[in-house]
Design a protein around this motif. Structure first.
Motif, short mmCIF file in Angstrom:
data_model
loop_
_atom_site.label_atom_id
_atom_site.label_comp_id
_atom_site.label_asym_id
_atom_site.label_seq_id
_atom_site.Cartn_x
_atom_site.Cartn_y
_atom_site.Cartn_z
N PHE A 89 11.79 16.73 -0.08
CA PHE A 89 11.44 16.41 1.31
C PHE A 89 10.33 15.36 1.50
O PHE A 89 10.66 14.49 2.50
CB PHE A 89 10.70 17.76 1.78
CG PHE A 89 10.01 17.76 3.09
CD1 PHE A 89 10.74 17.66 4.27
CD2 PHE A 89 8.64 17.75 3.29
CE1 PHE A 89 9.96 17.60 5.53
CE2 PHE A 89 8.01 17.49 4.31
CZ PHE A 89 8.38 17.64 5.56
N PHE A 90 9.54 15.17 0.36
CA PHE A 90 8.61 14.16 0.83
C PHE A 90 8.90 12.80 0.31
O PHE A 90 8.71 11.80 0.91
CB PHE A 90 7.22 14.47 -0.17
CG PHE A 90 6.35 15.59 0.63
CD1 PHE A 90 5.53 15.19 1.61
CD2 PHE A 90 6.21 16.94 0.09
CE1 PHE A 90 4.81 16.08 2.17
CE2 PHE A 90 5.40 17.75 0.50
CZ PHE A 90 4.61 17.30 1.94
N GLY A 91 9.97 12.84 -0.50
CA GLY A 91 10.87 11.44 -0.89
C GLY A 91 11.48 10.96 0.31
O GLY A 91 11.23 9.92 0.87
N ILE A 92 12.32 11.96 1.15
CA ILE A 92 13.16 11.24 2.01
C ILE A 92 12.17 11.13 3.25
O ILE A 92 12.45 10.06 3.90
CB ILE A 92 14.07 12.41 2.61
CG1 ILE A 92 15.08 12.67 1.44
CG2 ILE A 92 14.85 12.10 3.84
CD1 ILE A 92 16.02 13.72 1.78
N PHE A 93 11.10 11.87 3.61
CA PHE A 93 10.06 11.35 4.44
C PHE A 93 9.38 10.09 4.24
O PHE A 93 9.41 9.38 5.15
CB PHE A 93 9.03 12.65 4.61
CG PHE A 93 8.02 12.35 5.87
CD1 PHE A 93 8.51 12.69 7.05
CD2 PHE A 93 6.84 11.77 5.73
CE1 PHE A 93 7.86 12.70 7.88
CE2 PHE A 93 6.19 11.63 6.93
CZ PHE A 93 6.69 12.09 8.03
N TRP A 141 0.89 -1.10 0.21
CA TRP A 141 0.04 0.04 -0.07
C TRP A 141 0.66 1.27 0.03
O TRP A 141 0.67 2.24 -0.66
CB TRP A 141 -0.86 -0.04 1.24
CG TRP A 141 -0.34 0.19 2.61
CD1 TRP A 141 0.06 -0.76 3.48
CD2 TRP A 141 -0.12 1.20 3.27
NE1 TRP A 141 0.64 -0.39 4.51
CE2 TRP A 141 0.50 0.85 4.45
CE3 TRP A 141 -0.54 2.73 3.04
CZ2 TRP A 141 0.94 1.86 5.36
CZ3 TRP A 141 -0.10 3.75 3.73
CH2 TRP A 141 0.52 3.37 5.26
N LEU A 142 2.00 1.33 0.78
CA LEU A 142 2.82 2.32 0.77
C LEU A 142 3.39 2.79 -0.65
O LEU A 142 3.72 3.86 -1.05
CB LEU A 142 3.69 2.21 1.93
CG LEU A 142 3.94 3.07 3.03
CD1 LEU A 142 5.08 2.56 4.15
CD2 LEU A 142 3.99 4.56 2.62
N LEU A 191 8.96 4.35 5.69
CA LEU A 191 9.22 3.09 5.22
C LEU A 191 9.93 2.50 6.07
O LEU A 191 9.97 1.37 6.57
CB LEU A 191 9.61 3.02 3.66
CG LEU A 191 9.36 1.76 3.18
CD1 LEU A 191 7.80 1.57 2.71
CD2 LEU A 191 10.18 2.00 1.64
N CYS A 192 11.22 2.78 6.42
CA CYS A 192 12.31 2.37 7.17
C CYS A 192 11.71 2.12 8.51
O CYS A 192 11.96 0.93 9.11
CB CYS A 192 13.51 3.20 7.35
SG CYS A 192 14.49 3.12 5.95
N LEU A 193 10.97 2.93 9.02
CA LEU A 193 10.43 2.92 10.34
C LEU A 193 9.25 1.45 10.39
O LEU A 193 9.40 0.74 11.31
CB LEU A 193 9.48 4.19 10.74
CG LEU A 193 9.11 4.18 12.33
CD1 LEU A 193 10.45 3.94 13.17
CD2 LEU A 193 8.20 5.23 12.54
N GLN A 194 8.59 1.46 9.30
CA GLN A 194 7.70 0.58 9.33
C GLN A 194 8.34 -0.95 9.22
O GLN A 194 8.11 -1.92 9.97
CB GLN A 194 7.08 0.44 7.87
CG GLN A 194 5.61 -0.42 7.78
CD GLN A 194 5.01 -0.88 6.71
OE1 GLN A 194 5.68 -0.37 5.44
NE2 GLN A 194 4.08 -1.47 6.53
N PHE A 195 9.56 -0.97 8.68
CA PHE A 195 10.33 -2.17 8.42
C PHE A 195 11.11 -2.43 9.92
O PHE A 195 11.11 -3.76 10.29
CB PHE A 195 11.40 -2.06 7.28
CG PHE A 195 11.07 -1.96 5.96
CD1 PHE A 195 9.79 -2.67 5.75
CD2 PHE A 195 11.85 -1.57 4.90
CE1 PHE A 195 9.41 -2.72 4.45
CE2 PHE A 195 11.35 -1.84 3.79
CZ PHE A 195 10.16 -2.37 3.32
N SER A 196 11.60 -1.41 10.46
CA SER A 196 12.13 -1.83 11.88
C SER A 196 11.10 -2.41 12.72
O SER A 196 11.13 -3.12 13.58
CB SER A 196 12.73 -0.32 12.40
OG SER A 196 13.68 0.23 11.80
N VAL A 197 9.78 -1.61 12.79
CA VAL A 197 8.68 -2.22 13.60
C VAL A 197 8.61 -3.82 13.18
O VAL A 197 8.39 -4.58 14.25
CB VAL A 197 7.29 -1.23 13.49
CG1 VAL A 197 6.34 -2.09 13.93
CG2 VAL A 197 7.65 -0.20 13.93
#
Lengths: 118, 268
Positions: A72-76, A35-36, A81-87
């Motif tokens: 800005f939006f690209g990096i955000f 979805w992301l 995404l990285c955060l989602q993966f970490s979780v």
């Protein structure tokens, strides 16, 4: 915006979308993660055909250049995404831990047991 | 800080009391001393094949009827086989998962097998088996839920490198401040505990990467009684310490994050 820029951006966005859909169809990517990515693909496609939208967003957030809005939006997005993966990895790690422990408990060897054939 | 409660959690207290009743009901009323109750010695081991046999024999010479469980944390050598030969029960983790995971596997095993007390020790011979009664005693007499063997309480120590000593000093201060009692050796892996603590340790909230000061603070927060007793420890003869390289830095960072967060968590 230059026509060449538009073509490049639109091609990128659409091929990203196609790859994602194909990956989900082949069950190589789960909808849960897709979805992301689909959101990212659609955003790229929409912005590439509608430059005014990007200009409007740039004004809205008070950025100086349209390119900084994109970055800005690209990096955000990548951060999110990285955060989602970490979780997800944290959860997986916990599950692997519990599995390994259960396996160890089930295969407990007491003194006098036959040594396992390795 | 105003919303952080430093009071003993009433739910934990109730949980403890209920559990204690259940455990006591399951056991014969005749036991008076720890040696009669079921005690498991827990030895998490990683690549200790050359020493584990001696360590087990050493424990047996002091505490002959002890059940010993060695958790082989995915060792590359014959740790498991040597431990089995020496007469210990062996749990083998399929791959190396770290000290905390190995410990927790041992706790889960102890719970499942119905042991009343667990004494956890290092498998490298650092912890003197002669100190087992000292560590187990207070738990068996129900003077505390967790008893930690400290190498500093009576100066029965060995020289420690200055860097580590500083880290230990900081953690000591933090642990003492947060638990409201003097903690001299929060990083000690020589501990005895009862089933209430085992139940608590078997949860997913157990920090498996470096269980120590944060666990003490968690235990305190949940109303467990923790006591320290002096024990004899020997310096490592060979092998790698848990705290080597950049690990102490990560370790301090982890404690810095974990301890405040544990105070903010509301766990049932």
């Amino acid at each position: 915006m230059d026509v060449r820029q538009k073509i490049l951006a639109a091609t990128c966005g659409i091929s990203l979308l196609l790859v994602i859909i194909e990956l989900v169809r082949r069950r190589k990517l789960r909808v849960e993660y897709a979805w992301l990515w689909i959101l990212a693909g659609i955003t790229i496609a929409v912005i590439s055909v509608n430059y005014q939208l990007l200009v409007w967003i740039t004004k809205l957030i008070g950025a100086g250049f349209t390119s900084s809005t994109l970055f800005f939006f690209g990096i955000f997005f990548v951060l999110a995404l990285c955060l989602q993966f970490s979780v997800k990895i944290s959860r997986l790690e916990n599950q692997v831990k519990n599995l390994a422990q259960q396996l160890a408990l089930r295969n407990a060897r007491k003194p006098g047991d036959e040594p396992p054939a390795e | 800080m105003f919303f952080i409660s430093f009071h003993v959690c009433p739910t934990a207290r109730l949980f403890r009391a209920t559990l204690a009743r259940q455990v006591d009901a399951m056991l014969p009323a005749t036991y008076t001393h720890a040696m009669n109750a079921r005690v498991m010695i827990l030895l998490p081991a990683y690549n200790e094949g050359s020493r584990i046999g001696t360590v087990i024999a050493g424990i047996r010479s002091v505490f002959a009827e002890a059940d010993m469980t060695v958790v082989d944390d995915g060792s590359g050598d014959d740790t498991g086989l040597q431990a089995l030969k020496a007469g210990a029960t062996v749990l083998t983790l399929p791959f190396n998962l770290g000290y905390g995971v190995a410990l927790q596997a041992g706790y889960k095993h102890a719970l499942r097998e119905g042991y009343k007390y667990v004494v956890q020790m290092d498998a490298d011979g650092q912890h003197d088996p002669g100190s087992i009664p000292a560590v187990l005693g207070p738990v068996a007499e129900d003077r505390c839920d967790l008893c930690i063997g400290s190498r500093f309480l009576e100066g029965k120590s060995y020289p420690i490198p200055p860097g580590r000593r500083l880290g230990m000093a900081i953690l000591r201060r933090v642990a003492s401040r947060l638990t409201g009692r003097t903690v001299t050796d929060p990083t000690s892996g020589f501990q005895a505990m009862n089933r209430r603590v085992l139940e608590f340790y078997a949860r997913d909230s157990f920090p498996v990467d470096y269980p120590d000061v944060d666990v003490l603070v968690m235990l305190h927060h949940h109303g467990f009684r923790v006591l320290e007793v002096p024990v004899t420890m020997h310096p490592r003869t060979s092998g790698m310490s848990l705290h080597s390289g950049l690990k102490p830095v990560y370790y301090l960072f982890k404690m810095g994050v974990d301890i405040p967060l544990n105070l903010l968590r509301r766990e049932k």
